[in-house]
Design a protein around this motif. Structure first.
Motif, PDB file in Angstrom:
ATOM      1  N   LYS A   1       4.069  10.350  10.214  1.00 35.19           N
ATOM      2  CA  LYS A   1       4.440   9.062  10.843  1.00 35.19           C
ATOM      3  C   LYS A   1       4.966   8.100   9.784  1.00 35.19           C
ATOM      4  O   LYS A   1       6.013   7.415   9.999  1.00 35.19           O
ATOM      5  CB  LYS A   1       3.236   8.464  11.545  1.00 35.19           C
ATOM      6  CG  LYS A   1       3.510   7.149  12.208  1.00 35.19           C
ATOM      7  CD  LYS A   1       2.211   6.639  12.848  1.00 35.19           C
ATOM      8  CE  LYS A   1       2.465   5.229  13.441  1.00 35.19           C
ATOM      9  NZ  LYS A   1       1.237   4.643  14.033  1.00 35.19           N
ATOM     10  N   ASP A   2       4.257   8.073   8.674  1.00 38.81           N
ATOM     11  CA  ASP A   2       4.691   7.158   7.612  1.00 38.81           C
ATOM     12  C   ASP A   2       6.064   7.579   7.083  1.00 38.81           C
ATOM     13  O   ASP A   2       6.927   6.704   6.754  1.00 38.81           O
ATOM     14  CB  ASP A   2       3.652   7.157   6.467  1.00 38.81           C
ATOM     15  CG  ASP A   2       2.361   6.476   6.904  1.00 38.81           C
ATOM     16  OD1 ASP A   2       2.373   5.699   7.864  1.00 38.81           O
ATOM     17  OD2 ASP A   2       1.289   6.750   6.237  1.00 38.81           O
ATOM     18  N   GLU A   3       6.311   8.803   6.978  1.00 35.26           N
ATOM     19  CA  GLU A   3       7.602   9.288   6.480  1.00 35.26           C
ATOM     20  C   GLU A   3       8.704   8.945   7.462  1.00 35.26           C
ATOM     21  O   GLU A   3       9.802   8.578   7.084  1.00 35.26           O
ATOM     22  CB  GLU A   3       7.513  10.796   6.233  1.00 35.26           C
ATOM     23  CG  GLU A   3       6.672  11.183   5.022  1.00 35.26           C
ATOM     24  CD  GLU A   3       7.273  10.704   3.727  1.00 35.26           C
ATOM     25  OE1 GLU A   3       8.524  10.593   3.606  1.00 35.26           O
ATOM     26  OE2 GLU A   3       6.444  10.434   2.758  1.00 35.26           O
ATOM     27  N   LEU A   4       8.360   9.090   8.737  1.00 34.26           N
ATOM     28  CA  LEU A   4       9.365   8.801   9.755  1.00 34.26           C
ATOM     29  C   LEU A   4       9.692   7.324   9.754  1.00 34.26           C
ATOM     30  O   LEU A   4      10.858   6.927   9.997  1.00 34.26           O
ATOM     31  CB  LEU A   4       8.845   9.223  11.116  1.00 34.26           C
ATOM     32  CG  LEU A   4       8.776  10.746  11.355  1.00 34.26           C
ATOM     33  CD1 LEU A   4       8.177  11.033  12.715  1.00 34.26           C
ATOM     34  CD2 LEU A   4      10.170  11.381  11.289  1.00 34.26           C
ATOM     35  N   LYS A   5       8.667   6.525   9.503  1.00 32.74           N
ATOM     36  CA  LYS A   5       8.946   5.081   9.491  1.00 32.74           C
ATOM     37  C   LYS A   5       9.847   4.684   8.336  1.00 32.74           C
ATOM     38  O   LYS A   5      10.517   3.653   8.375  1.00 32.74           O
ATOM     39  CB  LYS A   5       7.639   4.297   9.398  1.00 32.74           C
ATOM     40  CG  LYS A   5       6.892   4.279  10.708  1.00 32.74           C
ATOM     41  CD  LYS A   5       5.570   3.494  10.533  1.00 32.74           C
ATOM     42  CE  LYS A   5       4.834   3.373  11.850  1.00 32.74           C
ATOM     43  NZ  LYS A   5       3.622   2.565  11.736  1.00 32.74           N
ATOM     44  N   ASN A   6       9.806   5.490   7.354  1.00 26.04           N
ATOM     45  CA  ASN A   6      10.605   5.176   6.174  1.00 26.04           C
ATOM     46  C   ASN A   6      12.060   5.709   6.311  1.00 26.04           C
ATOM     47  O   ASN A   6      12.865   5.559   5.382  1.00 26.04           O
ATOM     48  CB  ASN A   6       9.956   5.766   4.913  1.00 26.04           C
ATOM     49  CG  ASN A   6       8.591   5.050   4.600  1.00 26.04           C
ATOM     50  OD1 ASN A   6       8.507   3.843   4.870  1.00 26.04           O
ATOM     51  ND2 ASN A   6       7.701   5.740   3.983  1.00 26.04           N
TER      52      ASN A   6
END
Length: 934
Positions: free
Chosen positions: A823-828
């Motif tokens: 999720k964090d990667e996708l947000k980035n």
């Protein structure tokens, strides 16, 4: 008359000093021995052979071992006694009667005068008792009471004058009345027989039958004969002597001789012809010179009732005693007969007197000192003396060798002119030249005292020394010098040892026996037969005396003098023992001496004279032993006499008994010894003892037979005294008690059986209960094991669930962490919009309730009812709070819980804080610890 009497008394006194009398043995019984008064009046003997004496204090009984006094009932002097059958008749002050033995062995008195109501004269005493047929006559000084034993009736003969004495001669009763004469009793009536003036004022002592004449003895004027109405003197050699005496009583012996008892001169023995054989007074050993009574017993012993004591003279004894009462002779060391004389060698010198005479011994001048030996060799009498060697001729002594201390003199081989002698300092020779004996030479090289020696052959001799042993001595041909001296090792030295030659044999005797010398083997060998001269325990001295002339070898032991003689029908010698114990023969130990006199008469030297032993008179008869009394007593209790006429039964506590027994023999030189045994308790004969009694204490219950036997001299009694008795069982062993014990035993057995049965029943029940318990325990153990297995399985399941919960939790954590990272990667990314649907899908998967439900189910399986406990305890908690509690229960950190709740660790901390407040936990209580401890 008075002058004549004085002269005769002087003659008697002078003759008693000069006469050397060889007298029969005399036994003296002092008042201290018989336990009564000094004065005695009369003596008699019963069929039991017991002696009875009338004493001032009562009746004395002597059974050969013990004296017993029976006081007169009225405490008066007993004057007369006469044993008739089994009754003892006695007379005393104002009474006469008889004594009879009761069942206990003692005497009971019955008064004839009292029972028959006899009218006695005031102060009447009874001095004499006679028996004739079935009558008993009691004589007082005024009357004669004739008692009929069959009719139990009396006849009385009165006298106006004093009746001095009553006599029985040839079944005729005579009595003398002072001042009237001599009466005889015919058909119960008195008849005056002799009224001669001599008998009117002279007391008659006794009357006898002498060759058909009536021999009458007076007190002061001797004997008279009455024949055919005429009175005459009895013309005897002793007439003057007897008339000078005051004779109180007399008896005629069974051999026809007479004994007179005097008032002050002792006793006089006359032969049948009236010649004096000997006299015995106080100087000769008599207790007292006043003889009040005389009696000859069944064994020819003469009893003398004296004014002080009781004496017994053994007339038939084989022994005659010469008592050196003045000590003139000393101790006799040697003796011999030679040329019609009897020679005695003593410690005081050499004495002699004519053989078969009563002459006094005379001293031979020049022989003062110790005499060791007297030897007859080739018609010469040698005297071995402390001073040397004398040759004796008649009453003279010639010193032929002045070598000090001649022990012995012997013939030398076959040389009649040479003798050898043993001295203090060795061996010496005497030679005869021209009929005269003189000193020849000393056997040089040997200086040891040679008391005993024996010639072996022409070159050898043996010498015995009691402290050094036996020496074998070899000499040169002419016997002047010793070639060798060797000590014999086959025998030992010994006190009192001796060395003699008998029947061509050399004998050595000491404590271990008699040994014979073997010439070929040159050593001694014990002779078992000759060694019996010294019985075991009786060795006193090894002194042997060889009488080669009569082929006798004499030896001495503790209880006998023995002699060896050749067998009559074999070569085996015969040993004869003469019972003469050491305690009575009074000899010098180691220096015993015996020599031949004549016709089996031998002289035995003593310390106070000598004893003549007549082998022809040896009467070694056997005597019977009798039980005289039995006493039963309890320890610290009263004693009582036992009926000895029949068997007895005693109670259990009456188990201490003392038996008394005796042999009625009265020979001074014979010792009575006794043996006993108690069959049932002590079945072996006891050792021989002179003690006439035996005691047994604390005998157990049972039946017993007591037996006793005697030995007089060397002869054992043919019969035994026997007594049967029984001691009852104690009360606790009586038949009734035994029955009670049996009953109790049966009851006890039944009780024991019952108790054991009950016990075993209980034991069985206990065992069954135990087995049941054990079974239950085993079942319980099995259940526990099953429970444990279940628990282990449950534990395993819990562990598995916990493992699954942990795995699932870790899986959720990993998954959520992974999704969060994605999720964090996708947000980035730059194209956020295009990935938002993906982010929503990820959020949906992170917060899915399905994961919680799966976790909750797994958590409840692992930690059952935890959430319920927390909820019940803290009802304000929300589901999210419970979820946090579950994660804390798993001991997860805030960082690990954050992904599970899809929040940040900081938010987890906030949640923790709020949870604490809802739970209202104290500040010091950690939340995680609290949850873990629930």
């Amino acid at each position: 008359m008075k002058i004549k009497t004085v002269i005769l008394y002087i003659q008697l006194l002078f003759s008693s000093i000069l006469v050397a009398q060889e007298l029969p043995p005399l036994t003296i019984y002092q008042p201290q021995q018989y336990g009564a008064e000094n004065q005695n009046w009369s003596v008699s003997q019963s069929d039991e052979q017991y002696i009875y004496v009338a004493n001032n204090q009562g009746l004395l009984e002597f059974n050969g071992a013990d004296w017993q006094l029976y006081p007169t009932p009225n405490q008066s002097v007993l004057r007369s006694v006469k044993a008739i059958g089994d009754l003892i008749y006695t007379g005393f002050y104002m009474n006469f009667g008889y004594w009879e033995r009761n069942e206990f062995g003692s005497l009971d008195y019955t008064s004839i005068s009292d029972e028959s109501d006899v009218p006695l004269i005031e102060d009447e005493q009874f001095w004499n008792i006679l028996s004739l047929d079935h009558f008993v006559l009691f004589q007082s000084l005024n009357r004669i009471y004739i008692y009929d034993l069959e009719k139990r009736s009396f006849k009385i003969i009165n006298s106006q004058s004093t009746i001095t004495k009553i006599f029985s001669v040839d079944d005729i009763i005579y009595y003398h009345v002072y001042g009237e004469g001599i009466y005889k009793i015919e058909s119960g009536q008195s008849v005056l027989l002799i009224d001669d003036a001599i008998f009117l004022t002279n007391i008659i002592v006794n009357m006898f039958n002498l060759h058909g004449d009536l021999l009458i003895q007076t007190q002061e004027q001797g004997f008279y004969k009455w024949k055919d109405g005429r009175l005459s003197d009895w013309d005897i050699s002793a007439r003057n002597t007897i008339e000078s005496l005051s004779v109180y009583n007399s008896i005629r012996l069974q051999n026809g001789d007479f004994i007179l008892g005097t008032i002050s001169n002792g006793m006089v023995y006359l032969d049948q012809s009236g010649a004096i054989v000997y006299t015995i007074d106080q100087a000769d050993g008599l207790s007292n010179n006043t003889v009040l009574g005389l009696f000859e017993d069944s064994n020819n012993n003469v009893w003398l009732a004296l004014d002080n004591g009781i004496n017994c003279l053994n007339l038939k004894s084989a022994l005659s005693i010469y008592n050196d009462k003045n000590g003139d002779l000393g101790t006799v060391y040697t003796s011999t007969r030679f040329d019609g004389n009897l020679y005695l060698g003593t410690n005081q010198g050499l004495f002699y007197k004519a053989l078969d005479s009563n002459d006094r011994f005379k001293f031979i001048e020049g022989t003062k000192g110790q005499v060791w030996s007297l030897k007859r060799i080739d018609h010469t009498l040698f005297c071995g003396h402390n001073l040397g060697t004398f040759v004796i001729k008649g009453d003279t002594a010639k010193l032929v060798a002045s070598i000090p201390g001649t022990w012995d003199v012997q013939t030398f081989l076959d040389d009649d002119n040479l003798v050898i002698q043993g001295n203090y300092n060795g061996l010496h020779f005497l030679q005869k030249q021209n009929g005269q004996w003189s000193y020849k030479n000393k056997l040089e090289g040997f200086n040891i005292s040679s008391k005993h020696f024996a010639i072996v052959d022409a070159h050898k001799l043996l010498v015995s020394h009691e402290y050094k042993g036996v020496f074998e001595i070899s000499t040169n041909d002419d016997w002047t010098e010793i070639l060798s001296v060797e000590k014999d090792t086959s025998v030992e030295k010994g006190f009192g040892s001796s060395l003699v030659t008998y029947m061509d044999k050399i004998l050595y005797a000491y404590e271990k026996g008699v040994f014979v010398y073997d010439n070929q083997k040159e050593k001694f060998k014990r002779d078992s037969l000759l060694s019996t001269i010294f019985p075991s325990g009786e060795y006193i001295s090894g002194k042997l005396i060889s009488d080669g002339q009569h082929d006798k070898l004499w030896g001495f032991s503790g209880k006998n003098i023995s002699y060896v003689s050749p067998g009559k029908f074999s070569e085996k010698p015969v040993i004869t023992r003469i019972p003469l114990p050491k305690s009575l023969r009074n000899d010098m130990t180691g220096y015993e001496t015996i020599s031949y006199l004549s016709e089996d008469k031998y002289l035995f030297g003593t310390s106070s004279g000598y004893i003549i032993l007549d082998l022809r008179k040896m009467d070694l008869k056997s005597y019977d032993v009798d039980i005289t009394g039995i006493t039963n007593y309890a320890i610290n209790g009263d004693a009582f006499s036992v009926d000895i006429t029949k068997p007895s039964r005693f109670t259990n506590n009456e188990n201490n008994l003392e038996f008394h027994y005796s042999v009625a023999q009265y020979n001074k030189y014979l010792e009575s010894e006794y043996q006993y045994k108690l069959i049932g308790y002590y079945d072996e004969w006891s050792s021989w003892s002179s003690q006439p009694s035996a005691s047994f204490k604390n005998l157990p219950h049972g039946s017993y037979v007591f037996k006793a036997r005697s030995k007089v001299g060397n002869n054992v009694s043919h019969t035994q005294a026997v007594y049967h008795f029984e001691i009852a069982k104690p009360w606790y062993l009586s038949n009734i008690m035994v029955a009670v014990y049996l009953l109790l035993l049966i009851v006890l057995a039944v009780m024991i059986h019952y108790l054991y049965k009950r016990y075993y029943k209980k034991q069985r029940e206990k065992l069954m209960l135990k087995n049941k318990r054990d079974l239950e325990l085993k079942e319980l153990e099995v259940e526990q094991q099953l429970m444990q297995l279940k628990n282990e399985k449950l534990k395993q399941d819990v562990e598995n669930k916990s493992r699954e919960l942990a795995i699932s939790t870790m899986s959720l954590i990993k998954k959520n962490e992974f999704l969060s990272q994605i999720k964090d990667e996708l947000k980035n990314t730059d194209n956020l919009k295009s990935v938002k649907p993906v982010i929503k899908i990820i959020d949906k998967n992170i917060n899915t309730t399905d994961d919680w439900k799966f976790f909750q189910e797994a958590f409840n399986n692992a930690d059952k009812d935890f959430l319920k406990k927390v909820k019940s305890k803290h009802p304000k908690l929300t589901p999210d709070d419970l979820k946090l509690c579950a994660y804390l229960r798993l001991n997860l950190s805030s960082k690990e819980i954050a992904p599970l709740l899809n929040i940040s660790p900081r938010s987890v901390e906030v949640k923790r804080y709020r949870l604490r407040k809802k739970m209202e936990l104290p500040h010091e209580t950690g939340l995680t610890n609290y949850i873990l401890e629930l």
